[in-house]
Write a protein that holds these residues in place. Sequence first.
Motif, PDB file in Angstrom:
ATOM      1  N   GLU A  92     -10.472 -32.274 -49.198  1.00  0.00           N
ATOM      2  CA  GLU A  92     -10.713 -32.332 -47.751  1.00  0.00           C
ATOM      3  C   GLU A  92     -11.719 -31.270 -47.293  1.00  0.00           C
ATOM      4  OE1 GLU A  92      -7.600 -29.252 -48.369  1.00  0.00           O
ATOM      5  OE2 GLU A  92      -7.965 -31.249 -49.191  1.00  0.00           O
ATOM      6  N   LYS A  93     -11.913 -30.206 -48.077  1.00  0.00           N
ATOM      7  CA  LYS A  93     -12.871 -29.153 -47.713  1.00  0.00           C
ATOM      8  C   LYS A  93     -14.315 -29.555 -48.011  1.00  0.00           C
ATOM      9  CE  LYS A  93      -9.700 -25.245 -48.059  1.00  0.00           C
ATOM     10  NZ  LYS A  93      -9.410 -23.952 -48.733  1.00  0.00           N
ATOM     11  N   ARG A  94     -14.480 -30.560 -48.856  1.00  0.00           N
ATOM     12  CA  ARG A  94     -15.804 -31.121 -49.182  1.00  0.00           C
ATOM     13  C   ARG A  94     -16.807 -30.053 -49.626  1.00  0.00           C
ATOM     14  NH1 ARG A  94     -15.999 -36.297 -48.111  1.00  0.00           N
ATOM     15  NH2 ARG A  94     -18.272 -36.467 -47.944  1.00  0.00           N
ATOM     16  N   ALA A  95     -16.324 -29.087 -50.407  1.00  0.00           N
ATOM     17  CA  ALA A  95     -17.186 -28.006 -50.891  1.00  0.00           C
ATOM     18  C   ALA A  95     -18.311 -28.547 -51.780  1.00  0.00           C
ATOM     19  CB  ALA A  95     -16.358 -26.976 -51.664  1.00  0.00           C
ATOM     20  N   ALA A  96     -17.987 -29.556 -52.601  1.00  0.00           N
ATOM     21  CA  ALA A  96     -18.998 -30.124 -53.502  1.00  0.00           C
ATOM     22  C   ALA A  96     -20.101 -30.815 -52.705  1.00  0.00           C
ATOM     23  CB  ALA A  96     -18.344 -31.105 -54.481  1.00  0.00           C
ATOM     24  N   GLN A  97     -19.707 -31.576 -51.669  1.00  0.00           N
ATOM     25  CA  GLN A  97     -20.690 -32.269 -50.831  1.00  0.00           C
ATOM     26  C   GLN A  97     -21.583 -31.269 -50.090  1.00  0.00           C
ATOM     27  OE1 GLN A  97     -17.604 -33.380 -51.228  1.00  0.00           O
ATOM     28  NE2 GLN A  97     -17.572 -35.619 -51.299  1.00  0.00           N
ATOM     29  N   LYS A  98     -20.990 -30.179 -49.593  1.00  0.00           N
ATOM     30  CA  LYS A  98     -21.776 -29.172 -48.884  1.00  0.00           C
ATOM     31  C   LYS A  98     -22.782 -28.513 -49.813  1.00  0.00           C
ATOM     32  CE  LYS A  98     -18.222 -28.143 -45.419  1.00  0.00           C
ATOM     33  NZ  LYS A  98     -17.157 -27.189 -45.012  1.00  0.00           N
ATOM     34  N   ALA A  99     -22.335 -28.201 -51.023  1.00  0.00           N
ATOM     35  CA  ALA A  99     -23.242 -27.583 -51.999  1.00  0.00           C
ATOM     36  C   ALA A  99     -24.383 -28.535 -52.349  1.00  0.00           C
ATOM     37  CB  ALA A  99     -22.462 -27.199 -53.258  1.00  0.00           C
ATOM     38  N   LEU A 100     -24.050 -29.804 -52.535  1.00  0.00           N
ATOM     39  CA  LEU A 100     -25.069 -30.815 -52.854  1.00  0.00           C
ATOM     40  C   LEU A 100     -26.089 -30.929 -51.725  1.00  0.00           C
ATOM     41  CD1 LEU A 100     -26.099 -33.221 -54.613  1.00  0.00           C
ATOM     42  CD2 LEU A 100     -24.500 -34.680 -53.331  1.00  0.00           C
ATOM     43  N   ALA A 101     -25.593 -31.067 -50.495  1.00  0.00           N
ATOM     44  CA  ALA A 101     -26.480 -31.223 -49.335  1.00  0.00           C
ATOM     45  C   ALA A 101     -27.376 -30.007 -49.158  1.00  0.00           C
ATOM     46  CB  ALA A 101     -25.658 -31.472 -48.078  1.00  0.00           C
ATOM     47  N   GLU A 102     -26.813 -28.830 -49.332  1.00  0.00           N
ATOM     48  CA  GLU A 102     -27.598 -27.605 -49.169  1.00  0.00           C
ATOM     49  C   GLU A 102     -28.654 -27.468 -50.252  1.00  0.00           C
ATOM     50  OE1 GLU A 102     -24.939 -24.287 -48.913  1.00  0.00           O
ATOM     51  OE2 GLU A 102     -24.030 -24.978 -47.034  1.00  0.00           O
ATOM     52  N   GLU A 103     -28.279 -27.698 -51.498  1.00  0.00           N
ATOM     53  CA  GLU A 103     -29.217 -27.526 -52.612  1.00  0.00           C
ATOM     54  C   GLU A 103     -30.391 -28.500 -52.522  1.00  0.00           C
ATOM     55  OE1 GLU A 103     -29.285 -25.318 -55.249  1.00  0.00           O
ATOM     56  OE2 GLU A 103     -27.680 -24.237 -54.229  1.00  0.00           O
ATOM     57  N   VAL A 104     -30.093 -29.777 -52.263  1.00  0.00           N
ATOM     58  CA  VAL A 104     -31.159 -30.785 -52.263  1.00  0.00           C
ATOM     59  C   VAL A 104     -32.044 -30.658 -51.019  1.00  0.00           C
ATOM     60  CG1 VAL A 104     -31.719 -33.226 -52.521  1.00  0.00           C
ATOM     61  CG2 VAL A 104     -29.678 -32.325 -53.617  1.00  0.00           C
ATOM     62  N   THR A 105     -31.436 -30.367 -49.867  1.00  0.00           N
ATOM     63  CA  THR A 105     -32.240 -30.194 -48.650  1.00  0.00           C
ATOM     64  C   THR A 105     -33.154 -28.984 -48.785  1.00  0.00           C
ATOM     65  OG1 THR A 105     -30.442 -31.170 -47.348  1.00  0.00           O
ATOM     66  CG2 THR A 105     -32.164 -30.009 -46.132  1.00  0.00           C
ATOM     67  N   ARG A 106     -32.646 -27.916 -49.367  1.00  0.00           N
ATOM     68  CA  ARG A 106     -33.473 -26.716 -49.593  1.00  0.00           C
ATOM     69  C   ARG A 106     -34.626 -27.035 -50.545  1.00  0.00           C
ATOM     70  NH1 ARG A 106     -29.756 -23.634 -51.428  1.00  0.00           N
ATOM     71  NH2 ARG A 106     -29.223 -22.494 -49.531  1.00  0.00           N
ATOM     72  N   LEU A 107     -34.340 -27.775 -51.597  1.00  0.00           N
ATOM     73  CA  LEU A 107     -35.373 -28.158 -52.575  1.00  0.00           C
ATOM     74  C   LEU A 107     -36.500 -28.962 -51.935  1.00  0.00           C
ATOM     75  CD1 LEU A 107     -33.610 -29.355 -55.866  1.00  0.00           C
ATOM     76  CD2 LEU A 107     -35.564 -27.814 -55.740  1.00  0.00           C
ATOM     77  N   VAL A 108     -36.127 -29.924 -51.106  1.00  0.00           N
ATOM     78  CA  VAL A 108     -37.104 -30.867 -50.557  1.00  0.00           C
ATOM     79  C   VAL A 108     -37.781 -30.344 -49.296  1.00  0.00           C
ATOM     80  CG1 VAL A 108     -37.389 -33.192 -49.591  1.00  0.00           C
ATOM     81  CG2 VAL A 108     -35.938 -32.847 -51.603  1.00  0.00           C
ATOM     82  N   HIS A 109     -37.011 -29.670 -48.418  1.00  0.00           N
ATOM     83  CA  HIS A 109     -37.555 -29.287 -47.107  1.00  0.00           C
ATOM     84  C   HIS A 109     -37.639 -27.787 -46.854  1.00  0.00           C
ATOM     85  CE1 HIS A 109     -37.857 -33.390 -45.761  1.00  0.00           C
ATOM     86  NE2 HIS A 109     -36.585 -33.618 -46.031  1.00  0.00           N
ATOM     87  N   GLY A 110     -37.049 -26.966 -47.735  1.00  0.00           N
ATOM     88  CA  GLY A 110     -37.128 -25.525 -47.565  1.00  0.00           C
ATOM     89  C   GLY A 110     -35.936 -24.939 -46.827  1.00  0.00           C
ATOM     90  N   GLU A 111     -35.821 -23.610 -46.896  1.00  0.00           N
ATOM     91  CA  GLU A 111     -34.671 -22.902 -46.342  1.00  0.00           C
ATOM     92  C   GLU A 111     -34.570 -23.044 -44.823  1.00  0.00           C
ATOM     93  OE1 GLU A 111     -31.218 -20.851 -46.283  1.00  0.00           O
ATOM     94  OE2 GLU A 111     -32.287 -21.373 -48.125  1.00  0.00           O
ATOM     95  N   GLU A 112     -35.698 -22.924 -44.129  1.00  0.00           N
ATOM     96  CA  GLU A 112     -35.672 -22.985 -42.665  1.00  0.00           C
ATOM     97  C   GLU A 112     -35.169 -24.336 -42.168  1.00  0.00           C
ATOM     98  OE1 GLU A 112     -38.775 -22.605 -38.895  1.00  0.00           O
ATOM     99  OE2 GLU A 112     -39.351 -21.758 -40.827  1.00  0.00           O
ATOM    100  N   ALA A 113     -35.662 -25.425 -42.782  1.00  0.00           N
ATOM    101  CA  ALA A 113     -35.232 -26.769 -42.393  1.00  0.00           C
ATOM    102  C   ALA A 113     -33.755 -26.980 -42.727  1.00  0.00           C
ATOM    103  CB  ALA A 113     -36.089 -27.824 -43.092  1.00  0.00           C
ATOM    104  N   LEU A 114     -33.302 -26.413 -43.853  1.00  0.00           N
ATOM    105  CA  LEU A 114     -31.882 -26.507 -44.207  1.00  0.00           C
ATOM    106  C   LEU A 114     -31.025 -25.843 -43.137  1.00  0.00           C
ATOM    107  CD1 LEU A 114     -29.356 -26.874 -45.966  1.00  0.00           C
ATOM    108  CD2 LEU A 114     -30.010 -24.789 -47.185  1.00  0.00           C
TER     109      LEU A 114
END
Length: 419
Positions: free
Chosen positions: A290-312
Amino acid sequence: MHLLNELEWRGLINQVTDREGLEKLLAEETVSLYCGFDPTADSLHIGSLLPILTLRRFQLAGHRPIALVGGATGLIGDPSGKKSERTLNAKEVVVQWSEKIKEQLSRFLDFDAEGNPAMIANNYDWIGELDVISFLRDVGKHFGLNYMLAKESVQSRIETGISFTEFSYMILQSFDFLKLYQKENCKLQIGGSDQWGNITAGLELIRKTEEDAKAFGLTIPLVTKADGTKFGKTESGTIWLDKEKTSPYEFYQFWINTDDRDVMKYLKYFTFLTKEEIDELEKQLREAPEKRAAQKALAEEVTRLVHGEEALQQAVKISEALFSGSVSNLTADEICQGFKDVPSFEYDGEEVPLVELLVMSGVVSSKRQAREDLANGAIYVNGERVQEVNKVLTRNDRIEGQFTIIRRGKKKYHVIRYK
């Protein structure tokens, strides 16, 4: 962990020619490898992300990636995985798309790496200057008709029909591999599993034309979703790598909504987290899904990779604001991203009674309902509950002079846009 062993652990190897030979080659020298990306739109989508990140994994392991933009093959159309003929695009359009895709690819690869700098090539540079006689004599003669007909990309289209144009795509891609082998000492081609026939055809062409040549092919699985729906598609459409086509917030939301059944696979596919980090996230998924830690890590890592830290950080801020209802701290740009698919109403005026605006914008069906909702505390303006029935909205109720966010109940949002 050896590179191929790591790719295997991540589930990134579908098929490989001569596994032992490739493992030996990767251990002995800096290997040049390539993957092709045809410009079939003005942006790559997340279906292209897996081969791009696989090129990056090879570079981080010390090898030299070549991202090949299909300026020529994009004019032809790859029949692989397609049930019908592609629509041919104008040359000028493909040239424009090629430039945009070249820019996108440059975000993921290091072109200044010491010893193994990445490079971008465009196959129009050699196919564009090829005359038809040379093509038929020097390239086409190496391809038997029976050999080509046996390939899955062609066989699957025999029933519905395939033009000579798309039939010849395999030869052109094979020629790419040969030219990169000759010009850049490129010994490995990677691609999605639907490219196996094209890759092995290229290996065959190199074998027939280059003495004592040794080259390899490796395919990556096509990404699937556990619920049977197509990866990279949502109700609002394709998930693109271009932030103008898919905003960083929408991109982040796509990943954070990943099914529990898919999230561990995607963490291995699309992130550079270590085995230990992924194992820990798997443990958290098991113990506290229910904490969805894996989903949060996935979303953060891939968004940072594609769009950068500021956009994340912007995407996280919008997500948290929408979840909590505290939208007053959002900028106009963040509202455009987060409320893209929310019902909106354009108002051309100065002050307006809130009751009237609620009816005009369709938030409620009547003034009586508006007054009831206000009295009951069901109406929020820019995240603040309003119970004043005679409330008049002024310029002070506009975010950056452009928007007012109205919420009815817990989740029903409306955006008022001002001319």
